[in-house]
Write a protein that holds these residues in place. Structure first.
Motif, PDB file in Angstrom:
ATOM      1  N   GLY A   1       0.683  -1.290  -0.104  1.00 46.95           N
ATOM      2  CA  GLY A   1      -0.131  -0.131   0.073  1.00 46.95           C
ATOM      3  C   GLY A   1       0.930   1.143   0.078  1.00 46.95           C
ATOM      4  O   GLY A   1       0.559   2.208  -0.542  1.00 46.95           O
TER       5      GLY A   1
ATOM      6  N   LYS B   1       2.451   1.760  -3.395  1.00 46.68           N
ATOM      7  CA  LYS B   1       1.762   1.920  -4.703  1.00 46.68           C
ATOM      8  C   LYS B   1       0.807   3.158  -4.296  1.00 46.68           C
ATOM      9  O   LYS B   1      -0.135   3.308  -4.950  1.00 46.68           O
TER      10      LYS B   1
ATOM     11  N   LYS C   1      -2.000   2.925  -2.043  1.00 43.56           N
ATOM     12  CA  LYS C   1      -3.210   2.335  -2.162  1.00 43.56           C
ATOM     13  C   LYS C   1      -3.512   2.345  -0.756  1.00 43.56           C
ATOM     14  O   LYS C   1      -2.973   1.556   0.129  1.00 43.56           O
TER      15      LYS C   1
ATOM     16  N   LYS D   1      -4.639  12.609  -2.752  1.00 41.18           N
ATOM     17  CA  LYS D   1      -5.625  11.766  -3.899  1.00 41.18           C
ATOM     18  C   LYS D   1      -6.707  12.998  -4.046  1.00 41.18           C
ATOM     19  O   LYS D   1      -7.506  12.239  -5.047  1.00 41.18           O
TER      20      LYS D   1
ATOM     21  N   GLN E   1      -9.119   5.904  -5.631  1.00 42.66           N
ATOM     22  CA  GLN E   1      -9.012   4.168  -5.773  1.00 42.66           C
ATOM     23  C   GLN E   1     -10.179   3.782  -6.281  1.00 42.66           C
ATOM     24  O   GLN E   1     -11.216   4.185  -5.946  1.00 42.66           O
TER      25      GLN E   1
END
Length: 196
Positions: free
Chosen positions: A97, A100, A102, A172, A196
């Motif tokens: 995570g 990447k 995430k 994000k 995501q």
């Protein structure tokens, strides 16, 4: 309002979280090797029989002690092995995570550490209460100091990973409510990457 560290010791949140996950992976892997070795190569039955012979008393003979203790020893080893496998798997997810970006892969690690802190706190209260009831005040002091330090370090690790999680969420562009002294306010976000 929970404190959000801006870094981990002398490192960034990302580096600190990777180091924390790596420590758990290494210690968990060494624990798994040790437990598998004890189950496969170790001579647990003979060692346990020797211990029971040394500790023989009027209440329990050697066979009773052996038959009572052997399933407990195997149960503890297998439980520890399963817990180490879970810890290593969750820590690998955390590393994935982080690398990447995430955030959903970071959540299991935070849950695992939070559950560990709660369990450690309950165990500490029981141990300290039992020692205080028995009048072992030096033991109370040592246990309180030891468990307090461990819980403090675990909480700090949790806050570091949580701060990185929130930082990635904000990057994000996902909105996150921040609690301020005046109440709730929206986090300032910038568009960075895809949702995501």
């Amino acid at each position: 309002m929970l404190w959000e560290p801006s870094g981990c010791c002398c490192c960034s949140l990302r580096t600190g979280s990777l180091v924390l996950a790596t420590i758990v992976i290494v210690t968990g892997t060494l624990g798994m090797i040790n437990e598998i070795g004890a189950l496969i190569v170790g001579d647990i039955p003979d060692t346990l029989r020797e211990v029971c012979e040394k500790e023989e008393n009027d209440n329990m003979d050697v066979d009773e002690c052996y038959n009572f203790s052997l399933p407990i020893v195997y149960g503890v080893l297998i439980t520890k092995l399963v817990l180490d496998i879970i810890q290593v798997t969750i820590s690998i997810l955390l590393v994935h995570g982080i690398l990447k970006n995430k955030t959903r892969f970071m959540i299991p690690y935070m849950i695992m550490v939070l559950v560990g802190i709660i369990i450690m706190g309950l165990v500490a209260l029981l141990a300290i209460g039992a020692m205080a009831y028995s009048g072992l005040w030096l033991g109370v002091f040592i246990f309180a100091l030891m468990f307090g330090l461990i819980i403090f370090l675990e909480t700090y690790c949790l806050l570091v990973v949580r701060a990185l999680y929130l930082q990635l969420k904000r990057q994000k562009g996902q909105r996150h409510m921040i609690l301020t002294e005046q109440g709730y306010s929206r986090a300032k976000t910038e568009e960075f990457g895809e949702y995501q």
